[in-house]
Design a protein around this motif. Structure first.
Motif, PDB file in Angstrom:
ATOM      1  N   ASP A  73       0.275  -7.077   4.140  1.00 43.00           N
ATOM      2  CA  ASP A  73       0.830  -7.857   3.020  1.00 43.00           C
ATOM      3  C   ASP A  73       2.167  -7.254   2.580  1.00 43.00           C
ATOM      4  O   ASP A  73       3.101  -7.980   2.239  1.00 43.00           O
ATOM      5  CB  ASP A  73      -0.144  -7.865   1.837  1.00 43.00           C
ATOM      6  N   ALA A  74       2.226  -5.914   2.573  1.00 46.86           N
ATOM      7  CA  ALA A  74       3.473  -5.255   2.172  1.00 46.86           C
ATOM      8  C   ALA A  74       4.619  -5.659   3.103  1.00 46.86           C
ATOM      9  O   ALA A  74       5.730  -5.958   2.657  1.00 46.86           O
ATOM     10  CB  ALA A  74       3.293  -3.733   2.186  1.00 46.86           C
TER      11      ALA A  74
ATOM     12  N   PHE B  20      -1.198  -3.703  -5.324  1.00 50.76           N
ATOM     13  CA  PHE B  20      -1.997  -3.014  -4.308  1.00 50.76           C
ATOM     14  C   PHE B  20      -3.143  -2.252  -4.977  1.00 50.76           C
ATOM     15  O   PHE B  20      -3.138  -2.067  -6.194  1.00 50.76           O
ATOM     16  CB  PHE B  20      -1.105  -2.072  -3.481  1.00 50.76           C
ATOM     17  N   GLY B  21      -4.089  -1.826  -4.159  1.00 53.03           N
ATOM     18  CA  GLY B  21      -5.213  -1.054  -4.684  1.00 53.03           C
ATOM     19  C   GLY B  21      -6.100  -1.905  -5.560  1.00 53.03           C
ATOM     20  O   GLY B  21      -6.492  -3.001  -5.186  1.00 53.03           O
TER      21      GLY B  21
ATOM     22  N   GLY C  83      -5.331  -6.138  -4.607  1.00 49.43           N
ATOM     23  CA  GLY C  83      -5.948  -5.627  -3.381  1.00 49.43           C
ATOM     24  C   GLY C  83      -5.175  -5.943  -2.118  1.00 49.43           C
ATOM     25  O   GLY C  83      -5.757  -6.130  -1.048  1.00 49.43           O
ATOM     26  N   LEU C  84      -3.854  -6.014  -2.218  1.00 43.69           N
ATOM     27  CA  LEU C  84      -3.056  -6.293  -1.021  1.00 43.69           C
ATOM     28  C   LEU C  84      -3.115  -5.101  -0.066  1.00 43.69           C
ATOM     29  O   LEU C  84      -3.369  -3.966  -0.486  1.00 43.69           O
ATOM     30  CB  LEU C  84      -1.604  -6.586  -1.411  1.00 43.69           C
ATOM     31  N   ASP C  85      -2.852  -5.361   1.224  1.00 45.66           N
ATOM     32  CA  ASP C  85      -2.899  -4.276   2.205  1.00 45.66           C
ATOM     33  C   ASP C  85      -1.522  -4.061   2.854  1.00 45.66           C
ATOM     34  O   ASP C  85      -0.534  -4.679   2.461  1.00 45.66           O
ATOM     35  CB  ASP C  85      -3.984  -4.531   3.260  1.00 45.66           C
ATOM     36  N   SER C  86      -1.484  -3.209   3.873  1.00 43.86           N
ATOM     37  CA  SER C  86      -0.194  -2.820   4.456  1.00 43.86           C
ATOM     38  C   SER C  86       0.506  -4.002   5.156  1.00 43.86           C
ATOM     39  O   SER C  86       1.737  -4.083   5.159  1.00 43.86           O
ATOM     40  CB  SER C  86      -0.394  -1.673   5.452  1.00 43.86           C
TER      41      SER C  86
ATOM     42  N   GLU D  49       5.260  -2.644  -7.050  1.00 37.25           N
ATOM     43  CA  GLU D  49       4.204  -2.179  -7.961  1.00 37.25           C
ATOM     44  C   GLU D  49       3.527  -3.367  -8.648  1.00 37.25           C
ATOM     45  O   GLU D  49       2.317  -3.419  -8.783  1.00 37.25           O
ATOM     46  CB  GLU D  49       4.832  -1.281  -9.024  1.00 37.25           C
TER      47      GLU D  49
ATOM     48  N   ARG E 168       7.443   0.907  -2.342  1.00 38.92           N
ATOM     49  CA  ARG E 168       6.360   1.395  -3.211  1.00 38.92           C
ATOM     50  C   ARG E 168       6.633   1.085  -4.678  1.00 38.92           C
ATOM     51  O   ARG E 168       5.764   0.628  -5.398  1.00 38.92           O
ATOM     52  CB  ARG E 168       6.187   2.894  -2.986  1.00 38.92           C
TER      53      ARG E 168
END
Lengths: 206, 85
Positions: B43-44, B33-34, B38-41, B70, B66
């Protein structure tokens, strides 16, 4: 108020072709919608990875808007007071069916969040708005067929009431491998008068 | 473990529609993420479904995600320890 407005520009995506203001920009025969719209994305060097996460309706609306807005001479990456008013026949039915299939079997019940988020037709307006920083009014209407009369009234009203300086509007419909997009910009400048007959004529001129 | 990491990279690319990313571009410790992939919510959430569907792991507490998500390394370690299929 009877101010005259204009159709500043328009874009069609249909029958394996992308046309801007009636002129063909891209033609490629592909066996299905997914491969055709991907080739459109690649041809116009769109460079927007989130495109691949979108459903069919959003991909179609996104590419039609992208081709139209990029060629409109408007400033890129600047916030604009442009409303977005879209319409279609099939709503988000194509994605709704796909989602339903993922939850049909109680023994294999894995609903996909990424599919679910596209089970509303107006999500495609969000995709366009994020890309082009259009944070004004927006609406999505469902009709049996292309309804120039309604789009004319609604977009004119938005500008007359100072809700927006311009309106990106039109028709974007996908079901299976059938697709049809016709988007146009209504604004105080342009060559084609913003009239119901003219909108209808342009829609059918492909 | 390295086979599982390879498998995870392939699944992440395929299931999250990362068309412009190749398997060998994802390093084991790259943040998912980030600034990393660059995955988003959404994707989570897809990754949580993937853990359940492919490895029989149900996350009881979404906050656990979280740490687990990672990187490919942390995902693989968690799956190795908790998988039921």
């Amino acid at each position: 108020m009877n101010t005259d407005y204009f159709i500043e520009g328009y874009c069609h995506i249909k029958n394996n072709r992308v046309l801007l203001n009636g002129e063909p920009l891209f033609t490629e025969k592909k066996p299905d919608f997914a491969s055709f719209i991907k080739s459109v994305y690649q041809h116009f060097e769109t460079d927007y990875p989130k495109f691949f996460k979108m459903d069919k309706l959003s991909k179609l609306a996104f590419m039609a808007a992208d081709v139209l807005l990029k060629n409109s001479g408007r400033p890129v990456n600047e916030e604009e007071n442009m409303a977005v008013v879209l319409s279609n026949r099939a709503s988000s039915l194509d994605t709704d069916r796909r989602y339903q299939e993922s939850i049909d079997d109680p023994d294999n019940f894995y609903p996909s969040p990424a599919v679910f988020v596209y089970t509303l037709p107006n999500i495609c307006i969000g995709e366009i708005s994020i890309r082009h920083k259009l944070y004004s009014e927006n609406s999505f209407f469902i009709f049996d067929k292309f309804n120039a009369d309604h789009l004319w009234h609604y977009s004119k009203s938005l500008i007359n009431h100072k809700k927006a300086d311009a309106v990106l509007c039109g028709w974007v419909d996908v079901e299976g491998d059938d697709y049809d997009a016709f988007l146009y910009i209504v604004s105080p400048k342009g060559d084609d008068k913003h009239k119901i007959e003219e909108i209808t004529r342009l829609y059918f001129t492909q | 473990m390295s086979e599982l990491k390879q498998e995870l990279k392939e699944k992440i690319i395929e299931q999250l529609n990362l068309e412009d990313v190749a398997v060998d571009e994802i390093q084991d410790n790259d943040p998912l993420f980030g600034e990393g992939l660059g995955l988003d919510s959404i994707d989570a959430l897809e990754l949580i479904v993937m853990l359940d569907k492919d490895y029989g792991i149900k996350l009881a507490d979404p906050k656990e995600g979280r740490k687990i998500f990672e990187s490919v390394q942390t995902m693989a370690a968690y799956i190795e320890e908790n998988r039921s299929r």
